[in-house]
Design a protein around this motif. Structure first.
Motif, mmCIF file in Angstrom:
data_model
loop_
_atom_site.group_PDB
_atom_site.id
_atom_site.type_symbol
_atom_site.label_atom_id
_atom_site.label_comp_id
_atom_site.label_asym_id
_atom_site.label_seq_id
_atom_site.Cartn_x
_atom_site.Cartn_y
_atom_site.Cartn_z
ATOM 1 N N GLY A 1 12.338 -36.634 25.025
ATOM 2 C CA GLY A 1 13.462 -35.944 24.375
ATOM 3 C C GLY A 1 14.755 -36.340 25.070
ATOM 4 O O GLY A 1 14.755 -36.913 26.150
ATOM 5 N N SER A 2 15.873 -36.044 24.438
ATOM 6 C CA SER A 2 17.179 -36.513 24.901
ATOM 7 C C SER A 2 17.790 -35.573 25.943
ATOM 8 O O SER A 2 17.782 -34.357 25.771
ATOM 9 C CB SER A 2 18.110 -36.623 23.684
ATOM 10 N N VAL A 3 18.350 -36.171 26.990
ATOM 11 C CA VAL A 3 19.102 -35.381 27.974
ATOM 12 C C VAL A 3 20.352 -34.796 27.320
ATOM 13 O O VAL A 3 20.603 -33.590 27.396
ATOM 14 C CB VAL A 3 19.528 -36.260 29.185
ATOM 15 N N GLY A 4 21.140 -35.650 26.663
ATOM 16 C CA GLY A 4 22.505 -35.264 26.324
ATOM 17 C C GLY A 4 22.789 -34.952 24.875
ATOM 18 O O GLY A 4 23.893 -34.504 24.548
ATOM 19 N N GLY B 1 16.109 -29.190 17.599
ATOM 20 C CA GLY B 1 16.409 -27.783 17.365
ATOM 21 C C GLY B 1 16.492 -26.960 18.642
ATOM 22 O O GLY B 1 16.797 -25.774 18.592
ATOM 23 N N ASP B 2 16.207 -27.584 19.769
ATOM 24 C CA ASP B 2 16.319 -26.907 21.067
ATOM 25 C C ASP B 2 17.493 -27.547 21.807
ATOM 26 O O ASP B 2 17.414 -28.705 22.197
ATOM 27 C CB ASP B 2 15.014 -27.102 21.858
ATOM 28 N N PRO B 3 18.602 -26.816 21.983
ATOM 29 C CA PRO B 3 19.788 -27.440 22.572
ATOM 30 C C PRO B 3 19.682 -27.747 24.062
ATOM 31 O O PRO B 3 20.536 -28.430 24.614
ATOM 32 C CB PRO B 3 20.894 -26.417 22.311
ATOM 33 N N VAL C 1 13.962 -36.893 19.862
ATOM 34 C CA VAL C 1 12.974 -35.862 19.540
ATOM 35 C C VAL C 1 11.753 -36.065 20.436
ATOM 36 O O VAL C 1 11.164 -37.148 20.435
ATOM 37 C CB VAL C 1 12.553 -35.938 18.053
ATOM 38 N N PRO C 2 11.365 -35.034 21.203
ATOM 39 C CA PRO C 2 10.189 -35.195 22.063
ATOM 40 C C PRO C 2 8.934 -35.464 21.234
ATOM 41 O O PRO C 2 8.763 -34.887 20.152
ATOM 42 C CB PRO C 2 10.071 -33.840 22.775
ATOM 43 N N LEU D 1 25.719 -30.142 19.542
ATOM 44 C CA LEU D 1 25.174 -29.860 20.879
ATOM 45 C C LEU D 1 24.640 -28.436 20.969
ATOM 46 O O LEU D 1 23.633 -28.176 21.630
ATOM 47 C CB LEU D 1 26.241 -30.083 21.954
ATOM 48 N N ALA D 2 25.331 -27.505 20.291
ATOM 49 C CA ALA D 2 24.909 -26.096 20.327
ATOM 50 C C ALA D 2 23.672 -25.858 19.457
ATOM 51 O O ALA D 2 22.918 -24.919 19.669
ATOM 52 C CB ALA D 2 26.042 -25.191 19.881
ATOM 53 N N LEU D 3 23.507 -26.719 18.455
ATOM 54 C CA LEU D 3 22.391 -26.557 17.516
ATOM 55 C C LEU D 3 21.153 -27.327 17.979
ATOM 56 O O LEU D 3 20.037 -27.046 17.549
ATOM 57 C CB LEU D 3 22.795 -27.072 16.122
ATOM 58 N N GLY D 4 21.369 -28.321 18.822
ATOM 59 C CA GLY D 4 20.259 -29.206 19.165
ATOM 60 C C GLY D 4 19.787 -30.003 17.954
ATOM 61 O O GLY D 4 18.626 -30.307 17.791
ATOM 62 N N ARG D 5 20.758 -30.408 17.124
ATOM 63 C CA ARG D 5 20.442 -31.192 15.915
ATOM 64 C C ARG D 5 21.305 -32.435 15.828
ATOM 65 O O ARG D 5 22.453 -32.378 16.213
ATOM 66 C CB ARG D 5 20.700 -30.361 14.649
#
Ligand code: ZN
Length: 246
Positions: free
Chosen positions: A189-192, A197-199, A153-154, A242-246
């Motif tokens: 925030g995570s690369v992969g 919430g932002d994929p 999480v950024p 991955l599609a949800l960014g969660r």
């Protein structure tokens, strides 16, 4: 120096390649990697090859790297993470497992301005969840800017004399001037496997001469990464998230 900062890539080659392609237009001089190259995603070997080829100026290991390398067992991992890390251990070539074993324990001082770690400067596996954790991390850091990952999480916060300022990450990208006399704690925030919430894949550029940082999001071919997760027989939830960014 302009640093490209990458963390929590987690074997997601599509996200890493999108970020590197975006970064190529941004004239960075060196790369910092904050750990968790592997775990969850379907391309641990190719991700390690890409990272090795970047010859990072500084890198630290993450908790998934340790388990995938056989340095630690998966105690403390939930069932999904445990399944994924076992899959990763089996999928890695002996050379890449050996590479993960060489990754240093954080924190690592990079230069006069920056220190990097995976979780926190006082414990590589600890999570920054709240303001008290953030204050403790900033106080443990030996440099004015402490870069960390692990939560996916950024976060950008700064300590002044007696308070903690948590920045609202508005703007795309979010940009911030690094002020004298402030101590910063920053998660790009995570690369992969983003979890805010932002994929889109996350990366940062920190310019130590201009004293400026940017937190950047880059769209990538999520469906391809999901397809590979499913084809590998990894847990379905790892494709879905991955599609949800969660
Ligand atoms: Zn991670």
């Amino acid at each position: 120096m302009r640093y490209l900062v990458l963390t929590d890539i987690h074997g997601n080659l599509e996200a890493l390649e999108a970020v590197l392609e975006h970064a190529a237009g941004r004239q960075y001089g060196a790369v910092l990697v904050l750990g968790d190259l592997v775990g969850y995603g379907a391309d641990p070997n190719l991700v390690i090859e890409r990272i090795e080829a970047l010859a990072p100026a500084a890198i630290v290991r993450g908790n998934h790297d340790k388990v995938a390398a056989g340095v630690e067992d998966a105690e403390g991992f939930n069932l999904t993470a445990r399944n994924a890390v076992q899959w990763t251990y089996d999928a890695l070539t002996p050379e890449h497992r050996a590479y993960l074993r060489t990754l240093p324990v954080g924190p690592r001082v990079v230069d006069d301005l920056i220190e990097i770690c995976h979780g926190t400067p006082f414990d590589e596996d600890a999570y920054v969840f709240d303001e008290l954790d953030a204050i403790r991390a900033i106080e443990a850091s030996r440099r004015p800017v402490c870069l960390f990952g692990h939560t996916h999480v950024p976060l950008v916060c700064a300590r002044t004399d007696d308070e903690l300022e948590v920045y609202t990450l508005d703007g795309d990208p979010f940009t911030l001037d690094i002020e004298e006399g402030r101590r910063y704690l920053v998660n790009p925030g995570s690369v992969g496997q983003p979890r805010d919430g932002d994929p889109r894949a996350a990366m940062a550029i920190v310019d130590t001469e201009a004293r400026r940082m940017e937190l950047i999001r880059v769209p990538y071919f999520v469906e391809q990464a999901q397809y590979k997760v499913r084809a590998a027989g990894l847990p379905e939830v790892l494709a879905k998230r991955l599609a949800l960014g969660r």
